[in-house]
Design an enzyme around this catalytic site. Sequence first.
Site, short mmCIF file in Angstrom:
data_model
loop_
_atom_site.label_atom_id
_atom_site.label_comp_id
_atom_site.label_asym_id
_atom_site.label_seq_id
_atom_site.Cartn_x
_atom_site.Cartn_y
_atom_site.Cartn_z
N ILE A 12 0.81 -1.35 -0.07
CA ILE A 12 0.20 -0.11 -0.12
C ILE A 12 0.80 1.14 0.01
CG2 ILE A 12 -1.98 1.09 1.06
CD1 ILE A 12 -2.53 -1.28 2.62
N THR A 36 12.32 -5.29 4.54
CA THR A 36 11.91 -6.63 5.07
C THR A 36 11.82 -7.44 3.68
OG1 THR A 36 9.62 -6.50 5.62
CG2 THR A 36 11.34 -5.71 7.17
N SER A 85 2.80 -7.29 8.31
CA SER A 85 1.32 -7.13 8.16
C SER A 85 0.66 -8.60 7.94
CB SER A 85 1.10 -6.30 6.80
OG SER A 85 1.84 -6.94 5.77
N ASP A 126 -9.19 -2.73 9.85
CA ASP A 126 -10.55 -2.95 10.67
C ASP A 126 -10.22 -4.01 11.50
OD1 ASP A 126 -9.88 -4.93 8.74
OD2 ASP A 126 -11.83 -4.79 7.58
N TYR A 153 -1.08 -10.10 15.06
CA TYR A 153 -0.92 -8.83 14.20
C TYR A 153 -1.87 -7.92 14.53
CZ TYR A 153 -2.34 -6.19 10.13
OH TYR A 153 -2.49 -5.05 9.34
N LYS A 157 -1.55 -3.98 16.02
CA LYS A 157 -2.05 -2.90 15.31
C LYS A 157 -2.93 -2.19 16.38
CE LYS A 157 -1.47 -1.57 11.62
NZ LYS A 157 -0.36 -0.82 11.09
N ASN A 182 -9.65 -5.03 3.92
CA ASN A 182 -8.68 -5.60 3.16
C ASN A 182 -8.35 -4.81 1.81
OD1 ASN A 182 -9.41 -7.71 5.07
ND2 ASN A 182 -8.04 -8.96 3.76
N LYS A 192 -0.46 -12.88 0.31
CA LYS A 192 -1.84 -12.62 0.81
C LYS A 192 -2.85 -13.29 -0.11
CE LYS A 192 0.00 -9.78 3.77
NZ LYS A 192 0.23 -8.53 3.70
N LEU A 193 -4.05 -13.51 0.17
CA LEU A 193 -5.19 -14.26 -0.60
C LEU A 193 -5.23 -14.02 -2.05
CD1 LEU A 193 -7.46 -16.49 -0.31
CD2 LEU A 193 -8.80 -14.77 -0.29
N HIS A 279 -9.38 -17.85 13.22
CA HIS A 279 -9.60 -17.25 11.90
C HIS A 279 -10.70 -16.08 12.31
CE1 HIS A 279 -9.75 -18.24 7.53
NE2 HIS A 279 -9.90 -16.66 7.68
P1 NAD Z 1 3.23 -4.74 3.47
O1 NAD Z 1 3.92 -6.16 4.09
O2 NAD Z 1 3.38 -5.15 1.78
O3 NAD Z 1 4.66 -3.61 3.66
C1 NAD Z 1 5.21 -3.24 4.72
C2 NAD Z 1 6.31 -2.58 4.44
O4 NAD Z 1 7.05 -2.01 5.80
C3 NAD Z 1 7.40 -3.25 3.55
O5 NAD Z 1 8.02 -2.35 2.50
C4 NAD Z 1 8.34 -3.33 4.71
O6 NAD Z 1 9.79 -3.50 4.07
C5 NAD Z 1 8.40 -2.29 5.60
N1 NAD Z 1 8.74 -2.33 7.07
C6 NAD Z 1 8.53 -3.62 7.86
N2 NAD Z 1 8.93 -3.47 9.07
C7 NAD Z 1 9.66 -2.07 9.05
C8 NAD Z 1 10.26 -1.64 10.00
N3 NAD Z 1 10.78 -2.09 11.15
N4 NAD Z 1 10.95 -0.30 9.88
C9 NAD Z 1 10.93 0.50 8.31
N5 NAD Z 1 10.15 -0.35 7.37
C10 NAD Z 1 9.44 -1.55 7.99
O7 NAD Z 1 2.33 -4.21 4.00
P2 NAD Z 1 0.84 -3.37 3.27
O8 NAD Z 1 -0.06 -4.44 3.11
O9 NAD Z 1 1.41 -2.52 2.56
O10 NAD Z 1 0.36 -2.83 4.58
C11 NAD Z 1 0.86 -1.64 4.90
C12 NAD Z 1 0.01 -0.71 6.22
O11 NAD Z 1 -1.31 -0.85 5.72
C13 NAD Z 1 0.34 -1.78 7.25
O12 NAD Z 1 0.34 -1.04 8.47
C14 NAD Z 1 -1.05 -2.48 7.55
O13 NAD Z 1 -1.29 -2.95 8.72
C15 NAD Z 1 -1.92 -1.78 6.89
N6 NAD Z 1 -3.32 -2.29 6.21
C16 NAD Z 1 -3.00 -3.15 5.27
C17 NAD Z 1 -4.17 -3.55 4.77
C18 NAD Z 1 -3.82 -4.79 3.74
O14 NAD Z 1 -5.01 -5.27 3.25
N7 NAD Z 1 -2.92 -5.05 3.12
C19 NAD Z 1 -5.56 -3.22 5.17
C20 NAD Z 1 -5.61 -2.40 6.30
C21 NAD Z 1 -4.44 -1.57 6.84
P1 TYD Z 2 -5.17 -12.67 3.93
O1 TYD Z 2 -4.94 -12.20 2.67
O2 TYD Z 2 -4.00 -13.10 4.71
O3 TYD Z 2 -5.72 -11.21 4.94
P2 TYD Z 2 -6.20 -10.97 6.32
O4 TYD Z 2 -5.87 -12.56 6.93
O5 TYD Z 2 -5.42 -10.16 7.04
O6 TYD Z 2 -7.80 -10.73 6.10
O7 TYD Z 2 -6.37 -13.78 4.18
C1 TYD Z 2 -7.55 -13.07 3.66
C2 TYD Z 2 -8.48 -14.44 3.81
O8 TYD Z 2 -8.02 -15.42 2.92
C3 TYD Z 2 -8.52 -14.72 5.19
O9 TYD Z 2 -10.00 -14.94 5.72
C4 TYD Z 2 -7.58 -15.88 5.05
C5 TYD Z 2 -7.90 -16.67 3.64
N1 TYD Z 2 -6.87 -17.41 3.02
C6 TYD Z 2 -6.86 -18.61 2.54
O10 TYD Z 2 -8.08 -19.23 2.65
N2 TYD Z 2 -5.89 -19.19 2.13
C7 TYD Z 2 -4.62 -18.52 2.05
O11 TYD Z 2 -3.80 -19.30 1.53
C8 TYD Z 2 -4.29 -17.19 2.33
C9 TYD Z 2 -3.17 -16.72 2.49
C10 TYD Z 2 -5.54 -16.59 3.15
#
Ligand code: NAD
Ligand code: TYD
Length: 339
Positions: A12, A36, A85, A126, A153, A157, A182, A192-193, A279
Amino acid sequence: MNIIVTGGAGFIGSNFIFYLLSHHPEDRVICLDKLTYAGNLETLAPVMEDPRFRFVRADIAEAEAVDRLFEEEKPDIVVNFAAESHVDRSITDPCIFVRTNVMGTQVLMESCRRHGVRRFHQVSTDEVYGDLPLDRPDLFFTEETPLHTSSPYSASKAGADLLVLAYARTFGLPVSITRCSNNYGPYHFPEKLIPLMISRALADQSLPVYGKGENVRDWLYVEDHCAAIDLVMRLGREGEVYNVGGHNERANIDVVRAILHELKKPESLITYVTDRPGHDRRYAIDPTKIHNELGWLPQTTFEDGIRRTIRWYLDNRPWWEHILAGEYRDYYEKMYANR
Ligand code: NAD
Ligand code: TYD
């Protein structure tokens, strides 16, 4: 304005940097990222030469490095995306989640206090609200829903969110928080899924669906999330939390089926595997507050978004093939062995 974006080499955060540089030509963006396993400099290649952009490799939990950067850059706004994350990884190894997500947030806020930053924006989730039952479609998360986490996780948060609100009340730090559902879209790490299922289906590999695939997630296209954060960090009220989501709930199995349908792959690839411990059943956001106060509404439907996402993964194979060829391969083997 000078804007520090932490975690900008991740999913993101990188989309947000592209959003800022294209929508706000007057801003300078400094990305602070530890790189990372989830951070990828290849993602930022298109902006590396942009004079309005600077990349700095550092850990948000390292106070000295963080403070040095704040001293150099004198940021107006700091947006914190940096986090561990992935829920599954937090079940295997919670420790790093506490260090980065909780302690890292606190370190950033100390530097914000010291350097008089005008806004610290925390990107939250969320998942801090826990889950909702599957048989109560009338229930949604509002900003008043009590925090009630399930995984290491989400607990980390939630801990960070509480610290952010404490820094606002105790020290008067100008903060805001967004809690989003998500996300999906380009540059999503293939653990991720959605990207996992796309990349595996393209290789005709089995698609591991946890439990019965009944769990529900509320999906938002990543660019809509970026627009929401941009609005809140500039115009949102100080000390406030804003939920972000687009009323787009889907059972996991339906998401997987939609991907197979788009890719014209058979449903026989679906394999039901052992459920994730603890879950969460259903996430569903009520976005009334951000809509009423800031006029935000999502622009991308799930049908459009998933098609654009699949197209992106088809057009950008080297990006995710490099990841799959690296250390991630060992992770997949460990995480899904005997499952
Ligand atoms: P991601 O795992 O793709 O990216 C995380 C980034 O943070 C990476 O570039 C990693 O190198 C960096 N990072 C990790 N530890 C670090 C540290 N100690 N110092 C500096 N950099 C560090 O994560 P994402 O999916 O892009 O999520 C970004 C943010 O959005 C997170 O805070 C997550 O909780 C939040 N968020 C994600 C989702 C989602 O669906 N992916 C939804 C809601 C909120
Ligand atoms: P995920 O992308 O890990 O996001 P979050 O757990 O933060 O919502 O997973 C999305 C949904 O998909 C969650 O209900 C778990 C499920 N899932 C699977 O069924 N199979 C998989 O291999 C993964 C990674 C997730």
